[in-house]
Scaffold this active site. Sequence first.
Site, mmCIF file in Angstrom:
data_model
loop_
_atom_site.group_PDB
_atom_site.id
_atom_site.type_symbol
_atom_site.label_atom_id
_atom_site.label_comp_id
_atom_site.label_asym_id
_atom_site.label_seq_id
_atom_site.Cartn_x
_atom_site.Cartn_y
_atom_site.Cartn_z
ATOM 1 N N SER A 247 -7.868 90.966 23.550
ATOM 2 C CA SER A 247 -6.629 91.360 22.894
ATOM 3 C C SER A 247 -6.676 90.741 21.510
ATOM 4 O O SER A 247 -6.819 89.513 21.382
ATOM 5 C CB SER A 247 -5.415 90.843 23.681
ATOM 6 O OG SER A 247 -4.200 91.264 23.093
ATOM 7 N N TYR B 64 3.010 84.665 30.304
ATOM 8 C CA TYR B 64 4.274 85.388 30.356
ATOM 9 C C TYR B 64 5.159 84.746 31.417
ATOM 10 O O TYR B 64 5.013 84.991 32.612
ATOM 11 C CB TYR B 64 4.061 86.870 30.682
ATOM 12 C CG TYR B 64 3.341 87.675 29.627
ATOM 13 C CD1 TYR B 64 3.126 87.165 28.345
ATOM 14 C CD2 TYR B 64 2.890 88.962 29.895
ATOM 15 C CE1 TYR B 64 2.467 87.904 27.388
ATOM 16 C CE2 TYR B 64 2.240 89.724 28.928
ATOM 17 C CZ TYR B 64 2.031 89.184 27.675
ATOM 18 O OH TYR B 64 1.373 89.928 26.722
#
Length: 328
Positions: free
Chosen positions: A153, A55
């Site tokens: 995830s 990110y």
Amino acid sequence: METRSLGAVGSVSEVGLGTWNIGSDWGPVSDDAGRKAIEAALDSGITFLDTADVYGDGRSEKRIAEVLTKRDAYDDVIVATKAGRRLSPHTAAEYTEGNLRSFINRSRKNLDVETLDLLQLHCPPTDVYYDPTVFDALETFTADGLINNYGVSVERVEEGLKAIEYDGVESIQIIFNPFRQRPNELLFDRAAANDVGIIVRVPLASGLLTGALSKDSTFPADDHRNYNRDGDAFDVGETFAGVPFETGVEAAAQLEEGVPAEWSLATFTLRWILDHDAVSTVIPGSTNSDHIRSNANVSTLRSLTDTEHTAASNVYDEHIRSHVHHRW
């Protein structure tokens, strides 16, 4: 703020904060705006922050570290990060102990901690879930004190079901919202039976389930809602939950008709998610402090009525199911 158990990780706020947009892929966000968003979350009682090493190339992790250091709040918050998407090529064969160790050490530095609270594999290729050596490596990192816990995830329900077979997996992060209902069919029951926590990401379907978007909405060039609508950059399910944009706008408008007058569609959606007991925490992302406070407040609201849940199911069946149910 109510709390729930996240596997063996511990107790977390049932509304957390996703920080993808603080780092990148949602248009320009200043470092100051990112820090203020994290501060607003902590002020609202949020104790679970989700981030990833990609990110903003670590930018999101660093903003979290700055705020937690300033507030001396490391002991009050659980930070979950992710690793794997820095690989190029992003293939199962590259999920080696050496590569993962280097990513973990980078995140430890970015977050300014000796040990990561929760390390998640970041939507790896499906073959990774069938490679026990990857999960052996995660056990090694735990034994070495680099991570306290690990999870995954996932993109698809099937990947989550396979991950649960590994005893050390403490959490599954998956997309779940009124436009992505399949996880509740089997995955949630299996996770609950194995005391595996569920982290819900993309709860508002990239803005579709806020009611703020129209068919004429446009997005900046560096916003994934512009460049990833067809899955050109990563899995299309991460953008608008995989629902065709125009279809999603129409379905959101119909869903909004059944929302209580005093609630927003976003509030209705987050409450719908939290009404599923298997969910440990939901992680809407925002850089708007008012939105963050409003999201956190959902924890204090009543559950939806049976009629309201039925309305959400009807919209899904009529508009959404055929686009997403078989794919994820």
